[in-house]
Design a protein around this motif. Structure first.
Motif, mmCIF file in Angstrom:
data_model
loop_
_atom_site.group_PDB
_atom_site.id
_atom_site.type_symbol
_atom_site.label_atom_id
_atom_site.label_comp_id
_atom_site.label_asym_id
_atom_site.label_seq_id
_atom_site.Cartn_x
_atom_site.Cartn_y
_atom_site.Cartn_z
ATOM 1 N N PRO A 163 3.458 10.424 5.445
ATOM 2 C CA PRO A 163 4.543 10.331 4.477
ATOM 3 C C PRO A 163 5.148 9.142 4.246
ATOM 4 N N PRO A 164 5.986 8.456 5.412
ATOM 5 C CA PRO A 164 6.672 7.383 5.368
ATOM 6 C C PRO A 164 5.604 6.335 4.786
ATOM 7 N N GLN A 165 4.538 6.426 5.335
ATOM 8 C CA GLN A 165 3.423 5.402 4.814
ATOM 9 C C GLN A 165 3.283 5.298 3.466
ATOM 10 N N ARG A 166 2.934 6.322 2.965
ATOM 11 C CA ARG A 166 2.292 6.315 1.433
ATOM 12 C C ARG A 166 3.699 5.895 0.842
ATOM 13 N N ALA A 167 4.834 6.427 1.063
ATOM 14 C CA ALA A 167 5.997 5.842 0.316
ATOM 15 C C ALA A 167 6.253 4.375 0.426
ATOM 16 N N ARG A 168 5.815 3.722 1.284
ATOM 17 C CA ARG A 168 5.874 2.348 1.787
ATOM 18 C C ARG A 168 4.980 1.780 0.793
ATOM 19 N N LEU A 169 3.922 2.478 0.648
ATOM 20 C CA LEU A 169 2.720 1.613 -0.084
ATOM 21 C C LEU A 169 3.083 1.594 -1.732
ATOM 22 N N ARG A 170 4.001 2.646 -2.172
ATOM 23 C CA ARG A 170 4.560 2.706 -3.468
ATOM 24 C C ARG A 170 5.549 1.589 -3.776
ATOM 25 N N THR A 171 6.558 1.338 -2.566
ATOM 26 C CA THR A 171 7.363 0.215 -2.645
ATOM 27 C C THR A 171 6.739 -0.857 -2.790
ATOM 28 N N LEU A 172 5.688 -1.326 -2.137
ATOM 29 C CA LEU A 172 5.180 -2.735 -1.829
ATOM 30 C C LEU A 172 4.440 -2.715 -3.243
ATOM 31 N N LEU A 173 3.727 -1.581 -3.720
ATOM 32 C CA LEU A 173 3.095 -1.924 -5.024
ATOM 33 C C LEU A 173 4.109 -2.432 -6.041
ATOM 34 N N ASP A 174 5.462 -1.917 -6.088
ATOM 35 C CA ASP A 174 6.446 -2.328 -7.004
ATOM 36 C C ASP A 174 6.694 -3.616 -6.770
ATOM 37 N N ALA A 175 6.478 -4.166 -5.467
ATOM 38 C CA ALA A 175 7.178 -5.395 -5.400
ATOM 39 C C ALA A 175 5.878 -6.546 -5.703
ATOM 40 N N VAL A 176 4.810 -6.106 -5.990
ATOM 41 C CA VAL A 176 3.703 -6.792 -6.606
ATOM 42 C C VAL A 176 3.911 -7.008 -8.053
ATOM 43 N N ALA A 177 4.448 -6.082 -8.914
ATOM 44 C CA ALA A 177 4.871 -5.989 -10.223
ATOM 45 C C ALA A 177 5.957 -6.781 -10.534
ATOM 46 N N ALA A 178 6.892 -6.770 -9.655
ATOM 47 C CA ALA A 178 8.194 -7.635 -9.581
ATOM 48 C C ALA A 178 8.217 -8.839 -9.206
ATOM 49 N N ALA A 179 7.063 -9.288 -8.612
ATOM 50 C CA ALA A 179 7.074 -10.763 -8.246
ATOM 51 C C ALA A 179 7.202 -11.748 -9.444
ATOM 52 N N THR A 180 7.629 -12.983 -9.312
ATOM 53 C CA THR A 180 7.973 -13.759 -10.359
ATOM 54 C C THR A 180 7.109 -14.870 -10.686
ATOM 55 N N GLU A 181 6.169 -15.113 -9.641
ATOM 56 C CA GLU A 181 5.252 -16.570 -9.524
ATOM 57 C C GLU A 181 3.993 -16.138 -8.977
ATOM 58 N N PRO A 182 3.060 -16.771 -9.193
ATOM 59 C CA PRO A 182 1.461 -16.260 -8.527
ATOM 60 C C PRO A 182 1.649 -16.273 -7.223
#
Length: 230
Positions: free
Chosen positions: A119-138
């Motif tokens: 469960p913590p690893q699944r939650a971490r994957l969601r957090t990391l996916l959000d970080a992809v969308a939030a990144a500001t340059e390629p």
């Protein structure tokens, strides 16, 4: 702005010998000329040759035997994946082989992660996916995307998958700036990755494998198209 690295004469000689080995001027199994003759030929000291030999031996391209000399190692037969970054720098055609392995290993990782992730690893994957969308340059998008894949490898519970993932990313480094095409739009990059993350967090190994195949195939297509001469 970072200062440019200063090359030493050992750096220059190491690179020259490395290129001569990888392009077949010094083929696998062949003995290199004696150190003194090489030193005279390149206009350097014998100490410089020794240092360059030492580096290339550590890199897995040479082997030295007392009383025999220094021989070019058969790196394709005896070498490991740690040679990949050097091989890609020398010849970008290695990327085709790397992409093939990436596709096979990536689908296996996704499938196993869907079964094994905690469960913590699944939650971490969601957090990391959000970080992809939030990144500001390629470049930041590319690095955030890489962290999702490292997390997927860790979620398998198999340390060899983690090391293989690290090795494949290290192999990209020499051409990293040329492989940034899938990451120009953060929202698109995250949307492309989202079905894979969802399948893993839902615990669906069949869908995770399918999503991984789609993601890896699409990003490979985009990267290779960007590498083609216009």
């Amino acid at each position: 702005m970072e200062p440019l690295p200063r090359e030493t004469i050992v750096d220059v000689l190491e690179r020259r010998l490395q290129e001569d080995i990888l392009d077949g001027t010094h083929p696998a199994g062949s003995l290199l000329p004696p150190e003194q003759r090489l030193a005279e030929g390149y206009g350097v000291t014998r100490t410089t040759v020794k240092h360059a030999f030492g580096r290339l031996t550590q890199a897995g391209l040479l082997e030295t035997r007392h009383g025999v000399g220094t021989r070019v190692r058969d790196y394709l037969r005896l070498g490991g994946a740690d040679l990949l970054p050097m091989l890609v720098r020398h010849n970008p055609e290695w990327l085709a082989d790397i992409f093939e392995v990436r596709a096979g290993v990536g689908t296996l990782i996704a499938e196993r992660a869907a079964v094994k992730a905690t469960p913590p690893q699944r939650a971490r994957l969601r957090t990391l996916l959000d970080a992809v969308a939030a990144a500001t340059e390629p470049d930041a998008v590319q690095l955030a995307d890489a962290e999702v894949h490292r997390a997927l490898a860790r979620a398998t519970g198999n340390r060899v998958y983690v090391l293989l993932t690290n090795t494949l990313f290290a192999a990209y480094l020499p051409l990293r700036t040329r492989l940034v095409a899938p990451f120009h739009d953060p929202a698109e990059a995250a949307a492309r990755l989202e079905p894979l993350v969802t399948a893993v967090t839902d615990g669906d190994p069949t869908e995770a494998r399918t999503a991984a195949q789609a993601y890896l195939g699409e990003t490979q297509r985009i990267m290779l198209e960007a590498l083609e001469p216009s």
